[in-house]
Design an enzyme around this catalytic site. Structure first.
Site, mmCIF file in Angstrom:
data_model
loop_
_atom_site.group_PDB
_atom_site.id
_atom_site.type_symbol
_atom_site.label_atom_id
_atom_site.label_comp_id
_atom_site.label_asym_id
_atom_site.label_seq_id
_atom_site.Cartn_x
_atom_site.Cartn_y
_atom_site.Cartn_z
ATOM 1 N N ASN A 44 83.179 14.510 153.290
ATOM 2 C CA ASN A 44 82.106 14.322 154.277
ATOM 3 C C ASN A 44 80.744 14.617 153.672
ATOM 4 O O ASN A 44 79.776 13.882 153.888
ATOM 5 C CB ASN A 44 82.322 15.256 155.475
ATOM 6 C CG ASN A 44 83.422 14.793 156.407
ATOM 7 O OD1 ASN A 44 83.918 13.673 156.307
ATOM 8 N ND2 ASN A 44 83.813 15.655 157.323
ATOM 9 N N ARG A 372 86.437 -2.390 159.903
ATOM 10 C CA ARG A 372 87.247 -1.732 158.877
ATOM 11 C C ARG A 372 88.715 -2.065 159.089
ATOM 12 O O ARG A 372 89.193 -2.089 160.220
ATOM 13 C CB ARG A 372 87.075 -0.209 158.905
ATOM 14 C CG ARG A 372 85.657 0.273 158.667
ATOM 15 C CD ARG A 372 85.625 1.786 158.500
ATOM 16 N NE ARG A 372 84.285 2.329 158.601
ATOM 17 C CZ ARG A 372 83.398 2.358 157.628
ATOM 18 N NH1 ARG A 372 83.729 1.861 156.446
ATOM 19 N NH2 ARG A 372 82.189 2.879 157.808
ATOM 20 N N ARG A 402 79.975 0.302 155.471
ATOM 21 C CA ARG A 402 79.723 1.103 154.278
ATOM 22 C C ARG A 402 80.997 1.713 153.710
ATOM 23 O O ARG A 402 81.794 2.303 154.421
ATOM 24 C CB ARG A 402 78.711 2.209 154.594
ATOM 25 C CG ARG A 402 77.998 2.745 153.342
ATOM 26 C CD ARG A 402 77.055 3.853 153.687
ATOM 27 N NE ARG A 402 76.014 3.476 154.613
ATOM 28 C CZ ARG A 402 74.807 3.040 154.248
ATOM 29 N NH1 ARG A 402 74.525 2.904 152.971
ATOM 30 N NH2 ARG A 402 73.904 2.748 155.160
ATOM 31 N N HIS A 432 79.311 -3.994 164.900
ATOM 32 C CA HIS A 432 80.193 -2.831 164.948
ATOM 33 C C HIS A 432 81.156 -2.909 166.141
ATOM 34 O O HIS A 432 81.994 -2.031 166.329
ATOM 35 C CB HIS A 432 79.328 -1.557 165.039
ATOM 36 C CG HIS A 432 80.087 -0.281 164.865
ATOM 37 N ND1 HIS A 432 80.304 0.605 165.900
ATOM 38 C CD2 HIS A 432 80.674 0.265 163.766
ATOM 39 C CE1 HIS A 432 80.992 1.638 165.453
ATOM 40 N NE2 HIS A 432 81.234 1.475 164.173
ATOM 41 N N TYR A 465 93.117 8.698 164.257
ATOM 42 C CA TYR A 465 91.917 8.690 165.098
ATOM 43 C C TYR A 465 92.323 8.488 166.549
ATOM 44 O O TYR A 465 93.188 7.670 166.845
ATOM 45 C CB TYR A 465 90.976 7.531 164.723
ATOM 46 C CG TYR A 465 90.237 7.654 163.415
ATOM 47 C CD1 TYR A 465 90.607 8.584 162.444
ATOM 48 C CD2 TYR A 465 89.162 6.821 163.128
ATOM 49 C CE1 TYR A 465 89.932 8.673 161.244
ATOM 50 C CE2 TYR A 465 88.476 6.912 161.927
ATOM 51 C CZ TYR A 465 88.870 7.832 160.979
ATOM 52 O OH TYR A 465 88.198 7.920 159.791
ATOM 53 N N ARG A 561 81.832 15.103 169.196
ATOM 54 C CA ARG A 561 82.496 15.643 168.008
ATOM 55 C C ARG A 561 81.507 16.014 166.915
ATOM 56 O O ARG A 561 81.638 17.049 166.267
ATOM 57 C CB ARG A 561 83.493 14.612 167.457
ATOM 58 C CG ARG A 561 84.140 15.025 166.138
ATOM 59 C CD ARG A 561 85.200 14.030 165.711
ATOM 60 N NE ARG A 561 84.698 12.680 165.602
ATOM 61 C CZ ARG A 561 84.109 12.177 164.511
ATOM 62 N NH1 ARG A 561 83.925 12.931 163.451
ATOM 63 N NH2 ARG A 561 83.700 10.926 164.484
ATOM 64 N N HIS A 589 87.668 10.100 168.455
ATOM 65 C CA HIS A 589 86.861 8.903 168.183
ATOM 66 C C HIS A 589 86.610 8.056 169.423
ATOM 67 O O HIS A 589 85.819 7.106 169.376
ATOM 68 C CB HIS A 589 87.582 8.078 167.106
ATOM 69 C CG HIS A 589 86.720 7.084 166.410
ATOM 70 N ND1 HIS A 589 86.856 5.718 166.597
ATOM 71 C CD2 HIS A 589 85.707 7.230 165.532
ATOM 72 C CE1 HIS A 589 85.972 5.083 165.846
ATOM 73 N NE2 HIS A 589 85.256 5.967 165.193
#
Length: 711
Positions: A44, A372, A402, A432, A465, A561, A589
């Site tokens: 992270n 993703r 990314r 997104h 997630y 979160r 998530h």
């Protein structure tokens, strides 16, 4: 502007990563799972430097006087504050690393020091080095004929200080990334050293004509903040080739941080900072190895009897409660809206939906946005199969996701080869959203199945997630989805939708309107409330609206979160705002936006409930294509309300944000309650029974006749 109830985005993120780091000392968690959290913390932090610190670094050069809208700090002040906070976190990391290494030794897992090994082990390592490592090394002494090489982002190097005939030199050895990082010293694979340990130990045998003065293992973190839509790329017609060039450039951007494994001697620190044109304040050195991804290899190779005892074990999501095995997924969705809750429920029904539609005669087209994907994505296989079977397949593949760009490029080529139409988003706007539209045609006419989720179409992360995946046969939502894809393919950002909330046009404005509705209820003495669950909250307009709601007396519960730029409990401003964060086994998530009083679940008809791909961050609300969908089905709405109740009860994984920006544990005087543990048990115990499957299918058909469908 009033900054009394807001805090800096970057410092708030570091508080989140501190909560991740603190999981390493959580004795309620299996030892090897705690080990993973140490790696997650470091990974992270790497991405934080590459993305966020890189952005602020650039801003400090080009807009040094610009002040942050939440903290009023300049870029230089933000960089200084980040450096200060990271140093505190890194000291904690060292302490936790030592503790967990000690715990590993108790279960006979040892990271060995070569210096204290016996002769037999040293003989083995010398042979290993000479035969399997030395031939692959490219050591270099820096000089006029050997200029200082480029050090790629995050790649390990051994830096050495040398002397010969009273003259000083510096050398460098790239540590080959294609060699085994972990070297085991016994067949049981419980004693090991790292490749960098070995190369560093034998440096004197590498630079044989020099005297070794000092040495250190280092890594350089570089900015990854490249804008693929920058003017410098505008002449490229082939977007895939353009993105490949962006990826190559990323590894050469300016350095932000130097990490050293062990102490970095002054001579080496002076040398490397001069060569990289960096300040020594950006050197971080400690006794923890760099890049802890090797932890996963250690865990995988630990003897099975030890691994089983000290991990959660292999996790298999439950069969989805709302679906009945052996029955057409398409028909079940046509009868009633369905929702999957990852990772507690399997993603299989959605995969089955794509598989069915790739083969049946009634499906005309499948359109989907992808951000993703897993490394081996069945979703892509079914989309390819659909295209090969003559269906129209349109895939909006976001190549600017990314750190997933290369993976998405590869899948784009595979889809195109199968006959799918692949497009690459909107100029200046990342796509997104998580939306899939299946259009079908039969003797009854055209019909739709629309899936909208809070997370990616990724079979791997769907097991770690928490996310919602809503599937509906609603004609009106399907018609909105038709308009969405048409607008995307025509570069139209100003589409009008009846039900879907789409950024950058209607998502934020509708959320603000809903907050104002709750304020009006409070002003008229009506029951009201706001619940929001998201990853991050940074949008100043939303923050201000929530403050106004608090002032009006609206009870606001935020479950965030990560980054949270609003301070709760500020007198006269945010006293009615309560904020919690859950960090646990699974990464929280789901994004939920709920408006209305939920103290009485029976009054759910008066609640507006949305699930979304978007956080309330300015980048999401103004600079991305995001989608939120209203939840109309009462069964699903009730299900989400019960999930919210479970999350709010958590006093194990949850912490409460205070007005001083610190987090504190919840009241442990109450009975221990772990929301994730509870949900795991609940969904495992509520898997559909094959014996009752046929009766349940008939019951659903009866429901669809008796209940008037909502759009």
């Amino acid at each position: 502007m009033d900054y009394s109830y807001t805090q800096d985005r970057e410092l708030s993120w570091l508080k989140f990563n501190e909560r991740v780091l603190n999981e390493v000392k959580n004795k309620d968690m299996p030892l090897l799972e705690r080990l993973k959290f140490l790696e997650i913390y470091t990974n992270n932090l790497d991405e934080f430097y590459m993305v966020r610190v890189g952005t602020i670094f650039d801003m400090n050069i080009f807009k040094p006087d610009k002040r942050d809208s939440r903290s009023n700090m300049t870029p230089a002040e933000q960089l200084a504050a980040i450096n200060h906070e990271v140093r505190k976190l890194e000291k904690t990391k060292v302490l936790y690393y030592k503790d967990i290494m000690s715990d590993l030794e108790e279960i006979k897992i040892h990271h060995m020091n070569i210096e204290i090994l016996g002769n037999k082990d040293k003989e083995y390592l010398k042979s290993y080095f000479e035969l399997r490592v030395f031939p692959f090394l490219t050591p270099m002494v820096i000089g006029k004929q050997h200029p200082f090489p480029h050090i790629p982002n995050k790649e390990l190097h051994v830096l050495v200080s040398l002397s010969r005939k009273d003259k000083g030199f510096f050398g460098i050895i790239p540590i080959p990334s294609n060699l085994e990082r972990v070297i085991y010293l016994n067949n049981k694979k419980t004693r090991y050293i790292l490749l960098e340990d070995l190369i560093s130990y034998y440096c004197s045998d590498i630079f044989t004509n020099y005297h070794m003065k000092s040495k250190a293992v280092i890594a350089v973190t570089r900015s990854a903040d490249i804008d693929p839509d920058d003017d410098m790329f505008e002449k490229h017609d082939d977007y895939i080739e353009h993105m490949k060039k962006v990826l190559k450039m990323r590894g050469r951007l300016h350095p932000l941080r130097i990490e050293a494994y062990g102490e970095l001697p002054d001579d080496l620190a002076d040398f490397i900072t001069k060569k990289l044109d960096m300040d020594k304040k950006n050197i971080f050195s400690d006794s923890v190895p760099l890049n802890l991804k090797y932890f996963y290899e250690i865990i995988d190779n630990i003897p099975e009897e030890i691994r089983e005892k000290h991990t959660y074990g292999k996790y298999v999501p439950a069969k989805a409660n709302m679906f009945y095995p052996g029955t057409s997924v398409v028909k079940q969705i046509q009868q009633q809206d369905k929702m999957l809750f990852f990772p507690y429920e399997s993603i299989d029904p959605f995969l089955q939906l794509l598989k069915e539609c790739s083969e049946d005669k009634e499906t005309v087209s499948i359109k989907i946005t992808i951000y993703r994907l897993a490394k081996n994505a069945k979703i892509v296989d079914y989309l390819c199969k659909a295209a090969e079977n003559g269906k129209e397949v349109l895939v909006l593949m976001e190549l600017r996701a990314r750190f997933d760009e290369a993976n998405n490029i590869n899948y784009s080529k595979k889809l195109e080869d199968a006959g799918a139409t692949v497009i690459y988003g909107m100029e200046n706007y990342k796509v997104h959203s998580k939306i899939c539209l299946i259009t079908r045609r039969s003797h009854k006419g055209v019909s739709y199945i629309t899936q909208i989720g809070t997370g990616n179409y990724n079979e791997t992360t769907s097991k770690i997630y928490t996310d919602f995946s809503l599937m509906t046969a609603s004609r009106e939502i399907g018609e909105d989805a038709v308009m969405f894809f048409q607008n995307i393919t025509m570069f139209n950002l100003n589409g009008v939708y009846k039900h879907l909330l789409v950024s950058p046009t209607s998502l934020k404005s509708t959320i603000l309107d809903k907050i104002r509705d709750e304020i009006r209820k409070a002003e008229h003495g009506q029951t009201c409330g706001i619940f929001m669950k998201m990853n991050s909250l940074t949008d100043r307009d939303v923050i201000n609206a929530l403050k106004d709601a608090s002032v009006a007396g609206v009870p606001v519960f935020l479950l965030i979160r990560g980054i949270c730029c609003i301070r709760p409990g500020v007198e006269g401003k945010t006293e009615n705002i309560h904020i919690e964060s859950i960090v646990g086994r699974f990464l929280e998530h789901t994004r939920i936006y709920l408006f209305g009083d939920i103290s009485d679940v029976s009054q759910q008809w008066d609640i507006d409930l949305y699930i979304s791909s978007a956080d309330m961050m300015t980048r999401n609300t103004e600079r991305r294509i995001e989608v939120a969908v209203p939840v109309y089905d009462n069964d699903i709405k009730n299900r989400i309300l019960k999930i919210i109740e479970v999350l709010k009860k958590d006093n194990v994984n949850a912490q409460v944000l205070l007005s001083n920006d610190e987090y504190t544990e919840k009241n442990h005087e109450m009975q221990r309650f772990d929301s994730q543990e509870f949900l795991l048990s609940y969904y495992k115990s509520h898997e559909p029974s094959p014996v009752l499957r046929q009766n349940n299918v008939l019951l659903d058909k009866l429901k669809s006749i008796l209940n008037k469908r909502h759009p």
